[in-house]
Design a protein around this motif. Structure first.
Motif, mmCIF file in Angstrom:
data_model
loop_
_atom_site.group_PDB
_atom_site.id
_atom_site.type_symbol
_atom_site.label_atom_id
_atom_site.label_comp_id
_atom_site.label_asym_id
_atom_site.label_seq_id
_atom_site.Cartn_x
_atom_site.Cartn_y
_atom_site.Cartn_z
ATOM 1 N N UNK A 228 0.836 -1.215 0.000
ATOM 2 C CA UNK A 228 0.000 0.000 0.000
ATOM 3 C C UNK A 228 0.869 1.263 0.000
ATOM 4 N N UNK A 229 1.534 1.512 -1.098
ATOM 5 C CA UNK A 229 2.467 2.632 -1.184
ATOM 6 C C UNK A 229 1.735 3.967 -1.115
ATOM 7 N N UNK A 230 2.292 4.883 -0.361
ATOM 8 C CA UNK A 230 1.731 6.223 -0.238
ATOM 9 C C UNK A 230 2.721 7.237 -0.797
ATOM 10 N N UNK A 231 2.259 8.457 -0.973
ATOM 11 C CA UNK A 231 3.160 9.527 -1.394
ATOM 12 C C UNK A 231 4.290 9.687 -0.385
ATOM 13 N N UNK A 232 3.984 9.536 0.889
ATOM 14 C CA UNK A 232 5.008 9.634 1.919
ATOM 15 C C UNK A 232 6.070 8.556 1.770
ATOM 16 N N UNK A 233 5.639 7.321 1.447
ATOM 17 C CA UNK A 233 6.592 6.227 1.245
ATOM 18 C C UNK A 233 7.539 6.547 0.089
ATOM 19 N N UNK A 234 6.977 7.019 -1.010
ATOM 20 C CA UNK A 234 7.783 7.330 -2.190
ATOM 21 C C UNK A 234 8.751 8.471 -1.899
ATOM 22 N N UNK A 235 8.246 9.508 -1.243
ATOM 23 C CA UNK A 235 9.091 10.666 -0.939
ATOM 24 C C UNK A 235 10.229 10.287 -0.004
ATOM 25 N N UNK A 277 -3.995 -18.023 -14.108
ATOM 26 C CA UNK A 277 -5.343 -18.465 -13.742
ATOM 27 C C UNK A 277 -5.754 -17.925 -12.381
ATOM 28 N N UNK A 278 -5.040 -16.936 -11.889
ATOM 29 C CA UNK A 278 -5.381 -16.332 -10.606
ATOM 30 C C UNK A 278 -6.769 -15.712 -10.657
ATOM 31 N N UNK A 279 -7.464 -15.744 -9.523
ATOM 32 C CA UNK A 279 -8.769 -15.105 -9.454
ATOM 33 C C UNK A 279 -8.602 -13.592 -9.476
ATOM 34 N N UNK A 280 -9.695 -12.887 -9.708
ATOM 35 C CA UNK A 280 -9.653 -11.427 -9.724
ATOM 36 C C UNK A 280 -9.199 -10.889 -8.370
ATOM 37 N N UNK A 281 -9.677 -11.490 -7.280
ATOM 38 C CA UNK A 281 -9.261 -11.037 -5.958
ATOM 39 C C UNK A 281 -7.776 -11.274 -5.728
ATOM 40 N N UNK A 282 -7.268 -12.425 -6.199
ATOM 41 C CA UNK A 282 -5.839 -12.707 -6.048
ATOM 42 C C UNK A 282 -4.993 -11.714 -6.849
ATOM 43 N N UNK A 283 -5.425 -11.430 -8.048
ATOM 44 C CA UNK A 283 -4.695 -10.464 -8.872
ATOM 45 C C UNK A 283 -4.727 -9.083 -8.226
ATOM 46 N N UNK A 284 -5.882 -8.715 -7.711
ATOM 47 C CA UNK A 284 -5.993 -7.412 -7.044
ATOM 48 C C UNK A 284 -4.966 -7.305 -5.923
ATOM 49 N N UNK A 285 -4.813 -8.366 -5.142
ATOM 50 C CA UNK A 285 -3.844 -8.348 -4.064
ATOM 51 C C UNK A 285 -2.417 -8.249 -4.564
ATOM 52 N N UNK A 286 -2.116 -8.935 -5.664
ATOM 53 C CA UNK A 286 -0.746 -8.926 -6.182
ATOM 54 C C UNK A 286 -0.350 -7.586 -6.794
ATOM 55 N N UNK A 287 -1.323 -6.823 -7.273
ATOM 56 C CA UNK A 287 -0.981 -5.553 -7.917
ATOM 57 C C UNK A 287 -1.240 -4.340 -7.024
ATOM 58 N N UNK A 288 -1.756 -4.582 -5.815
ATOM 59 C CA UNK A 288 -1.878 -3.478 -4.873
ATOM 60 C C UNK A 288 -3.226 -2.813 -4.784
#
Length: 319
Positions: A228-235, A277-288
């Protein structure tokens, strides 16, 4: 999505004053797509065309080729040749294009489409240096000067020069999926997808000596999209204040850090929908994305389809 076993005919229209680089882009991109496209080049009269360089190019086809095209590409011409009035010969040639054909412009080619009335009621773009003359000539067209290309139904317009590569790769991606588009990009040693828009290429004051770039932080973030990257993390990673980082990021990339992260997450999600073949929920988790619903929302906003529809269309195409 085009039929996977059908060869698409792309006809490139070369006009007097054409830029040689832009003229060659469609052939280089589509010819690398494994025989899925056939590229022809034509002129409005079948005769050789003067380029804006010190040579003339011969073409094999006249305007009749336009009537056979599935996709027509209008290559860029020198800006000094841009005019609101189309020569009758050109107008007649454009009238040969089938109503269902896809029409693409590179850079100043947008002026040709606008003069022909093909951009009326549509969104479009062109080179950032030509925004003001375009708006003066065509105030009724919704011009977006901040993007590398615009796809509005069957009409696609791109910004300057190398954005012709971006738009042709986009077409391959939309027709045959990101796996093939990525393979084409790798074969030509170009990025499969460029971040941001035209803002990053507009002349800017030189940065202060020693000013840090956000490139390393972008690379760091790309391997942590599931976090869960934030602007603060990036900065913090870049060693800058949030305000400085956000300003420098936007100057370099052309979009905000938050928007960029969403773009990267959607792009990675598309790849996983095609290749796993990952589910939509699994993909959502992997991409943030926090939930499958969030992925569905962002994917639909980006390309207008659901994850399931995207997978049905493209996963079959890459197997």
């Amino acid at each position: 999505m085009r039929e996977n076993n059908r060869v698409e005919r792309v006809v490139v229209l070369a006009l007097d004053g054409v830029h040689p680089f832009e003229l060659g882009i469609p052939n280089r991109i589509f010819d690398a797509a494994g025989g899925r496209y056939e590229v022809l080049t034509c002129s409005v009269d079948g005769r050789p065309v003067r380029t804006n360089a010190d040579f003339t190019v011969g073409v094999e086809h006249g305007p009749e080729a336009l009537a056979t095209a599935d996709t027509v590409v209008v290559a860029a011409v020198a800006s000094s040749r841009v005019t609101a009035d189309l020569p009758e010969e050109l107008r007649t040639a454009l009238a040969l294009i089938r109503p269902d054909a896809r029409i693409v412009s590179i850079c100043t080619g947008a002026f040709v489409l606008a003069a022909a009335g093909l951009l009326d009621g549509r969104k479009a773009t062109t080179h950032w240096q030509l925004v003001e003359p375009f708006r003066r000539m065509y105030p009724h067209i919704d011009l977006d000067p901040d993007v590398l290309f615009v796809a509005d139904g069957r009409i696609l317009t791109s910004a300057g020069a190398a954005s012709g590569v971006d738009i042709c790769l986009h077409i391959v991606r939309e027709d045959h999926g990101s796996e093939l588009a990525n393979a084409v990009a790798r074969s030509l040693v170009v990025p499969p997808y460029r971040d941001g828009g035209q803002a990053q290429y507009i002349e800017q004051p030189m940065p202060e000596p020693g000013a840090a770039s956000t490139a390393a932080t972008r690379a760091w973030a790309l391997v942590r999209l599931d976090e869960p990257l934030t602007l603060g993390d990036l900065a913090r990673h870049a060693g800058m204040s949030m305000r400085t980082f956000a300003r420098r990021f936007n100057d370099e990339v052309g979009v905000s850090p938050g928007r960029w992260l969403i773009q990267q997450r959607v792009a990675h999600a598309r790849h996983l929908l095609e290749s796993s073949d990952l589910s939509v929920d699994q993909i959502a988790g992997q991409v943030g994305f926090a939930t499958g619903a969030s992925l569905r929302q962002h994917l639909h906003a980006a390309i207008g389809v659901s994850p399931q529809a995207y997978r049905r269309t493209f996963k079959a195409a890459v197997r």
